[in-house]
Design a protein around this motif. Structure first.
Motif, mmCIF file in Angstrom:
data_model
loop_
_atom_site.group_PDB
_atom_site.id
_atom_site.type_symbol
_atom_site.label_atom_id
_atom_site.label_comp_id
_atom_site.label_asym_id
_atom_site.label_seq_id
_atom_site.Cartn_x
_atom_site.Cartn_y
_atom_site.Cartn_z
ATOM 1 N N TYR A 109 7.836 -32.256 -83.141
ATOM 2 C CA TYR A 109 7.749 -33.715 -83.123
ATOM 3 C C TYR A 109 6.831 -34.151 -84.258
ATOM 4 N N THR A 110 7.402 -34.875 -85.221
ATOM 5 C CA THR A 110 6.633 -35.306 -86.381
ATOM 6 C C THR A 110 6.234 -36.768 -86.229
ATOM 7 N N PHE A 111 4.935 -37.004 -86.251
ATOM 8 C CA PHE A 111 4.349 -38.337 -86.193
ATOM 9 C C PHE A 111 3.901 -38.669 -87.611
ATOM 10 N N SER A 112 4.455 -39.711 -88.221
ATOM 11 C CA SER A 112 4.126 -40.070 -89.600
ATOM 12 C C SER A 112 3.545 -41.477 -89.664
ATOM 13 N N PHE A 113 2.474 -41.605 -90.421
ATOM 14 C CA PHE A 113 1.809 -42.893 -90.635
ATOM 15 C C PHE A 113 1.979 -43.234 -92.110
ATOM 16 N N LEU A 114 2.508 -44.435 -92.392
ATOM 17 C CA LEU A 114 2.867 -44.819 -93.749
ATOM 18 C C LEU A 114 2.080 -46.035 -94.222
ATOM 19 N N ALA A 115 1.511 -45.939 -95.413
ATOM 20 C CA ALA A 115 0.906 -47.094 -96.082
ATOM 21 C C ALA A 115 1.989 -47.650 -97.000
ATOM 22 N N LEU A 116 2.266 -48.944 -96.880
ATOM 23 C CA LEU A 116 3.356 -49.572 -97.633
ATOM 24 C C LEU A 116 2.843 -50.607 -98.625
ATOM 25 N N ASP A 117 3.574 -50.770 -99.728
ATOM 26 C CA ASP A 117 3.200 -51.794 -100.701
ATOM 27 C C ASP A 117 3.907 -53.123 -100.435
ATOM 28 N N ILE A 118 4.561 -53.225 -99.279
ATOM 29 C CA ILE A 118 5.237 -54.463 -98.860
ATOM 30 C C ILE A 118 4.965 -54.709 -97.382
ATOM 31 N N GLU A 119 5.290 -55.893 -96.950
ATOM 32 C CA GLU A 119 5.392 -56.231 -95.533
ATOM 33 C C GLU A 119 6.901 -56.270 -95.313
ATOM 34 N N PRO A 120 7.501 -55.246 -94.688
ATOM 35 C CA PRO A 120 8.964 -55.191 -94.588
ATOM 36 C C PRO A 120 9.563 -56.451 -93.959
ATOM 37 N N ASP A 121 10.589 -56.961 -94.609
ATOM 38 C CA ASP A 121 11.300 -58.135 -94.112
ATOM 39 C C ASP A 121 12.413 -57.661 -93.181
ATOM 40 N N LEU A 122 11.990 -57.218 -92.013
ATOM 41 C CA LEU A 122 12.924 -56.687 -91.022
ATOM 42 C C LEU A 122 12.719 -57.398 -89.695
ATOM 43 N N PRO A 123 13.791 -57.779 -89.030
ATOM 44 C CA PRO A 123 13.618 -58.344 -87.694
ATOM 45 C C PRO A 123 13.248 -57.227 -86.713
ATOM 46 N N ALA A 124 12.551 -57.574 -85.674
ATOM 47 C CA ALA A 124 12.224 -56.588 -84.643
ATOM 48 C C ALA A 124 13.516 -56.039 -84.052
ATOM 49 N N GLY A 125 13.463 -54.770 -83.640
ATOM 50 C CA GLY A 125 14.601 -54.170 -82.954
ATOM 51 C C GLY A 125 15.628 -53.489 -83.833
ATOM 52 N N VAL A 126 15.343 -53.320 -85.138
ATOM 53 C CA VAL A 126 16.330 -52.660 -85.999
ATOM 54 C C VAL A 126 16.385 -51.154 -85.727
ATOM 55 N N ASN A 127 17.454 -50.537 -86.221
ATOM 56 C CA ASN A 127 17.624 -49.090 -86.053
ATOM 57 C C ASN A 127 17.006 -48.332 -87.221
ATOM 58 N N ARG A 128 17.029 -47.021 -87.149
ATOM 59 C CA ARG A 128 16.400 -46.151 -88.148
ATOM 60 C C ARG A 128 17.014 -46.337 -89.534
ATOM 61 N N GLU A 129 18.311 -46.490 -89.598
ATOM 62 C CA GLU A 129 18.980 -46.639 -90.893
ATOM 63 C C GLU A 129 18.461 -47.877 -91.643
ATOM 64 N N ARG A 130 18.381 -48.999 -90.972
ATOM 65 C CA ARG A 130 17.873 -50.229 -91.611
ATOM 66 C C ARG A 130 16.396 -50.093 -91.957
ATOM 67 N N PHE A 131 15.649 -49.456 -91.084
ATOM 68 C CA PHE A 131 14.219 -49.235 -91.307
ATOM 69 C C PHE A 131 14.015 -48.411 -92.581
ATOM 70 N N ASP A 132 14.706 -47.267 -92.671
ATOM 71 C CA ASP A 132 14.570 -46.389 -93.836
ATOM 72 C C ASP A 132 14.981 -47.101 -95.118
ATOM 73 N N LYS A 133 16.053 -47.858 -95.073
ATOM 74 C CA LYS A 133 16.543 -48.574 -96.256
ATOM 75 C C LYS A 133 15.503 -49.590 -96.738
ATOM 76 N N ALA A 134 14.889 -50.320 -95.811
ATOM 77 C CA ALA A 134 13.894 -51.338 -96.173
ATOM 78 C C ALA A 134 12.626 -50.720 -96.767
ATOM 79 N N LEU A 135 12.265 -49.516 -96.330
ATOM 80 C CA LEU A 135 11.024 -48.884 -96.790
ATOM 81 C C LEU A 135 11.200 -48.020 -98.036
ATOM 82 N N LYS A 136 12.441 -47.739 -98.403
ATOM 83 C CA LYS A 136 12.703 -46.851 -99.542
ATOM 84 C C LYS A 136 12.003 -47.377 -100.802
ATOM 85 N N GLY A 137 11.199 -46.494 -101.412
ATOM 86 C CA GLY A 137 10.486 -46.835 -102.631
ATOM 87 C C GLY A 137 9.213 -47.639 -102.426
#
Length: 152
Positions: A109-137
């Motif tokens: 079980y991998t627990f990952s903590f990420l520091a981001l250079d954005i505040e992701p513009d994602l609505p609550a409740g999205v799935n992993r695919e949308r999450f990963d796409k928004a955070l890419k880069g």
């Protein structure tokens, strides 16, 4: 960045309180020393050993850059009062899905903590695919701990 996932030590057993054999709560996370340019933080937890492939246990984002702690036992809902958002786990629910492998071999079980250079513009409740796409880069730094858990 220094990150502490309460009770989790890389390569060791996941504490029962974070599993389906215990209360199944999410861990407290404490951190300091975020990289320059951090706009927000996110958390991802997954199990690559799941029978049907990668199982996402937890997606959290919108954690304010000025924060230094995420409390244990977060409510299992899309949005929390402080603006933090959670996504849908592979079990189809919001928030933390406890470690609960089928009997047999230990799962990682991998627990990952990420520091981001954005505040992701994602609505609550999205799935992993949308999450990963928004955070890419946009990941400035990632700190991960992998715990093991097995059931008999």
């Amino acid at each position: 960045m220094e990150v502490v996932f309460e009770g989790l030590i890389d390569g060791e057993k996941v504490p029962e309180r974070y599993t389906c054999d215990g209360p199944g709560i999410s861990p407290e996370i404490d951190w300091r020393g975020a990289p320059k340019g951090t706009q927000s933080f996110a958390v991802v937890m997954d199990d690559p050993d799941a029978p049907r492939g990668l199982f996402t246990h937890w997606l959290v984002w919108g954690i304010p850059a000025k924060s230094t702690r995420l409390p244990a036992n977060l409510a299992r809902q899309r949005e929390l009062p402080n603006g933090i958002k959670q996504g849908v786990n592979s079990g189809g629910a919001y928030g933390y899905y406890p470690c609960c492998p089928p009997p047999g071999k230990a799962h990682h079980y991998t627990f990952s903590f990420l520091a981001l250079d954005i505040e992701p513009d994602l609505p609550a409740g999205v799935n992993r695919e949308r999450f990963d796409k928004a955070l890419k880069g946009h990941v400035l730094e990632e700190v991960s701990v992998t715990g093991l858990y097995e059931r008999f």
